[in-house]
Design a protein around this motif. Structure first.
Motif, PDB file in Angstrom:
ATOM      1  N   CYS A   1      -6.662   5.921   4.378  1.00  0.00           N
ATOM      2  CA  CYS A   1      -5.652   4.922   3.995  1.00  0.00           C
ATOM      3  C   CYS A   1      -5.919   3.588   4.679  1.00  0.00           C
ATOM      4  O   CYS A   1      -5.752   2.531   4.072  1.00  0.00           O
TER       5      CYS A   1
ATOM      6  N   CYS B   1       0.731   5.567   0.181  1.00  0.00           N
ATOM      7  CA  CYS B   1      -0.048   6.795   0.352  1.00  0.00           C
ATOM      8  C   CYS B   1       0.070   7.620  -0.922  1.00  0.00           C
ATOM      9  O   CYS B   1       1.177   7.970  -1.341  1.00  0.00           O
TER      10      CYS B   1
ATOM     11  N   GLU C   1      -2.805   5.557  11.281  1.00  0.00           N
ATOM     12  CA  GLU C   1      -3.329   4.439  10.484  1.00  0.00           C
ATOM     13  C   GLU C   1      -3.221   3.132  11.276  1.00  0.00           C
ATOM     14  O   GLU C   1      -4.150   2.320  11.282  1.00  0.00           O
TER      15      GLU C   1
ATOM     16  N   HIS D   1       0.509  10.538  10.418  1.00  0.00           N
ATOM     17  CA  HIS D   1      -0.361   9.771   9.515  1.00  0.00           C
ATOM     18  C   HIS D   1      -0.264   8.247   9.703  1.00  0.00           C
ATOM     19  O   HIS D   1      -1.278   7.579   9.962  1.00  0.00           O
ATOM     20  N   HIS D   2       0.928   7.699   9.583  1.00  0.00           N
ATOM     21  CA  HIS D   2       1.034   6.229   9.664  1.00  0.00           C
ATOM     22  C   HIS D   2       0.814   5.716  11.087  1.00  0.00           C
ATOM     23  O   HIS D   2       0.279   4.619  11.289  1.00  0.00           O
TER      24      HIS D   2
ATOM     25  N   ASN E   1      -4.062   5.295  -2.723  1.00  0.00           N
ATOM     26  CA  ASN E   1      -5.232   6.179  -2.637  1.00  0.00           C
ATOM     27  C   ASN E   1      -4.914   7.508  -3.328  1.00  0.00           C
ATOM     28  O   ASN E   1      -3.755   7.827  -3.580  1.00  0.00           O
TER      29      ASN E   1
ATOM     30  N   TYR F   1       0.838  -1.198   0.000  1.00  0.00           N
ATOM     31  CA  TYR F   1       0.000   0.000   0.000  1.00  0.00           C
ATOM     32  C   TYR F   1       0.875   1.251   0.000  1.00  0.00           C
ATOM     33  O   TYR F   1       1.872   1.325   0.714  1.00  0.00           O
TER      34      TYR F   1
HETATM   35 ZN    ZN Z   1      -1.869   7.418   3.694  1.00  0.00          ZN
END
Ligand code: ZN
Ligand code: AMP
Length: 475
Positions: free
Chosen positions: A230, A35, A259, A255-256, A73, A33
Motif C-alpha cells: 500500500c 486499501c 504503512e 497495517h496502517h 490496490n 488511497y
Molecule cells: Zn493497505
C-alpha cells in the motif's frame, strides 16, 4: 491565482482523534488511497460496508467541488492469515481450498468484488493496481529502507526496524497488548524480529515452501510483505504527499501503522494528513470473517430477496464511525422504507421549471449533513424533508437527483407512474388517439397510424406496442 470553489468539509481524522476541517495539499485537488480487498474469497457484507462508506466519502468530496484522484490496490500476494506476518498466505489458502492456481483465484474473486461494487453503485477508483504488478517498486522501496538503516535482514527475510522511529504508534494511543488484538487470527512469535512490532518487508523464508508466486530480489527469491504494497502503490500513483487514506478500523494496527512507518522513513517527511476508518459491521455472533466458512455475502442477500440498494441504504442509515450489527429484522425495515421512498419519488411529476430559490436551503442542508463527517443518516433525513416540502415536484426531483450523486441509491430509478404530470384531458386525448391508431392499422392505413404516433411524440408521449396492447409513457 484562480480560486477553486469548494465547500467546506469536516472529517474525523484518526491521526489527531478530532473532527477537523478538510484541507488538501493542493487547492481543489484530493489524492485518496483505499486499501483494496484481499482476493482469496468473496467480500463479506462487512467488507462492503467499508467500501460503501468510502464511496460516499469520495462522492462527497467530488460533490463539494474537489477533483479527486483515487487509487486502490488489490492484495493478491503477501497478506498472511495473521496481519502480524505469521501464518499462511491467504491467497495460497484460497488456491488450496479451491484446487486452483493463485492467479486463477485472484482473477475470480477480483471480478466478483467489482461485480458486488457495481451492484452497490460503488464507483471504481481511478486506478486499481494489483500488488503483483508492482514488485520492482516494492524492491526499490525496501532497498532504500535498508540503505537508510530502517530495515535489517534476519533469517533470510527483510524486516522493518520499528525501534528506529520516535513514535511508531502515531495512529493509536492504545497499548501494544490491545493493539495486537487487532492483528487478527493467530499471532505467533517470529524469532528473527529484533522488536515485537517489527514487520516483514520481504520474505524469502516462510514455513510454507509451496508459496506459488515468487520473484527474484537482491535478498533472494521471495515475495513482498503485505504492508509495503500500500505504501509503494500509493506513492507510485499519488506522489509523496497523500491527502486521505481509508480502510476498515482493523487496518489501523498493524497495517496502517506500518504503512506510515515505511512511507515516512522512505520519504523523510510526513506522508498522509487524514486517516478515515470505517467501524465494523458484525453479525449477531460477533466478528465477520471470510475464513469462518459461512459468511454473509451480497449474493446471499440477493437470493433472499434484498436488492443491493437495500443493503446500501442499510449502511447509509448509520454513521460510519459507529459499529453496526447486522440483522434481517433491521434489513426488512430498510427494505420497506426504501421501496416506499422510491415509489414516492416515482410519483413526482416531471413537468414544470425548478424553483431555484426554494431549492437552495435544501441543498445547503444536504451539504451541511454530508459534509459534517459524512453524516449519511442526517443526509437521508434531508431527502425525506424534500419530499415533505412545499415545493414544485420538478424541483424535488432535481434536488433528489442531485443528492443521489452522493448517496447513489438509485432514488429516481422507479418508473414515473403512468400519467404522472399528465392532466386528465390529455390522458383522455391519448387514449382516444390510441383507439384511432388501432383502427387505422386495422384498415392498413399505416400512414395515418404513424402520423398519430408522431403527433403524440411531439407532445412528449411515446407509444409502445406490446403483446398486451399499446402502452404510453411520458418521455
Ligand atoms: Zn493497505
Ligand atoms: P480484506 O479483504 O480482509 O483485506 O478487507 C477489505 C476491507 O474490509 C478492509 O478495509 C478491512 O478493514 C475491511 N473490513 C474487514 N472486516 C470488516 C467488517 N466486519 N466491517 C467493515 N469493514 C471490514
Amino acid at each position: 491565482m484562480s480560486t477553486i470553489m469548494t465547500e467546506q468539509i469536516h472529517l474525523y481524522n484518526t491521526l489527531t482523534r478530532t473532527i477537523e476541517p478538510f484541507v488538501p495539499n493542493k487547492e481543489g485537488k484530493v489524492s485518496m488511497y483505499t486499501c483494496g480487498p484481499t482476493v482469496y474469497h468473496f467480500a463479506h457484507i462487512g467488507n462492503l460496508r467499508s467500501y460503501v462508506m468510502e464511496d460516499v466519502l469520495e462522492k462527497t468530496l467530488r460533490y463539494a467541488g474537489y477533483d479527486v484522484k483515487r487509487v486502490m490496490n488489490i492484495t493478491d500476494v503477501g497478506h498472511l492469515s495473521s496481519d502480524a506476518d505469521s501464518g499462511e498466505d491467504k491467497m495460497l489458502m484460497g488456491a488450496k481450498r479451491e484446487k486452483k492456481s493463485v492467479m486463477e483465484i485472484a482473477k475470480f474473486y477480483r471480478d466478483a468484488f467489482f461485480e458486488d461494487c457495481e451492484k452497490l453503485n460503488i464507483k471504481t477508483p481511478d486506478i486499481v493496481e494489483p500488488a503483483t504488478n508492482c514488485i520492482p517498486e516494492f524492491i526499490h522501496m525496501i532497498e532504500k529502507l535498508l540503505g537508510d538503516g530502517y530495515a535489517y535482514i534476519a533469517g533470510g527475510n527483510v524486516y522493518f526496524d520499528t525501534s528506529k522511529l520516535k513514535n511508531y504508534y502515531v495512529l493509536s494511543n492504545q497499548n501494544e497488548e490491545e493493539l495486537m488484538v487487532g492483528a487478527r487470527e493467530d499471532v505467533e512469535e517470529d524469532e528473527n524480529k529484533k522488536n515485537k512490532t517489527d514487520f516483514v518487508l520481504w520474505f524469502t523464508k516462510s514455513k510454507f515452501d509451496d508459496q506459488e508466486l515468487k520473484w527474484e530480489s537482491p535478498w533472494g527469491i521471495g515475495y513482498p510483505g503485505w504492508h509495503i504494497e500500500c505504501s509503494a502503490i500509493s506513492i507510485k500513483h499519488l506522489g509523496e504527499k497523500l491527502d486521505i487514506h481509508c480502510g476498515g478500523v482493523d487496518n489501523i494496527f498493524p497495517h496502517h501503522t506500518n504503512e506510515i512507518a515505511q512511507s515516512e522513513s522512505y520519504l523523510g517527511h510526513k506522508w498522509c494528513n487524514y486517516w478515515f476508518h470505517v467501524l465494523h459491521l458484525n453479525d449477531q455472533t460477533g466478528k465477520m470473517s471470510k475464513s469462518k466458512g459461512d459468511f454473509l455475502t451480497l449474493s446471499l442477500l440477493e437470493e433472499k430477496g434484498y436488492s443491493p440498494m437495500v443493503y446500501r441504504m442499510f449502511c447509509l442509515q448509520s454513521h460510519y464511525r459507529k459499529p453496526l450489527v447486522f440483522s434481517y429484522e433491521v434489513l426488512n425495515n430498510v427494505k420497506q422504507s426504501y421501496e416506499k421512498l422510491v415509489k414516492k419519488i416515482a410519483g413526482l411529476s416531471e413537468e414544470g421549471e425548478p424553483e431555484e430559490e426554494k431549492m437552495k436551503s435544501y441543498r445547503e442542508a444536504f451539504m451541511h449533513a454530508i459534509g459534517n463527517d459524512i453524516n449519511t443518516s442526517q443526509a437521508l433525513t434531508v431527502v425525506y424533508d424534500v419530499l415533505k416540502a412545499e415545493m414544485d415536484d420538478v424541483s424535488k426531483r432535481a434536488l433528489l437527483s442531485d443528492f443521489d450523486k452522493v448517496l447513489s441509491l438509485d432514488l429516481l430509478k422507479g418508473q414515473p407512474e403512468k400519467g404522472a404530470g399528465v392532466d386528465d384531458d390529455l390522458k383522455e386525448y391519448i387514449e382516444q388517439k390510441i383507439m384511432e391508431r388501432k383502427e387505422a392499422k386495422k384498415a392498413k392505413d399505416f400512414a395515418k397510424a404513424d402520423a398519430i404516433r408522431d403527433e403524440l411524440l411531439e407532445k412528449g408521449i411515446e407509444l409502445k406496442d406490446t403483446r398486451e396492447g399499446t402502452v404510453w409513457n411520458r418521455i
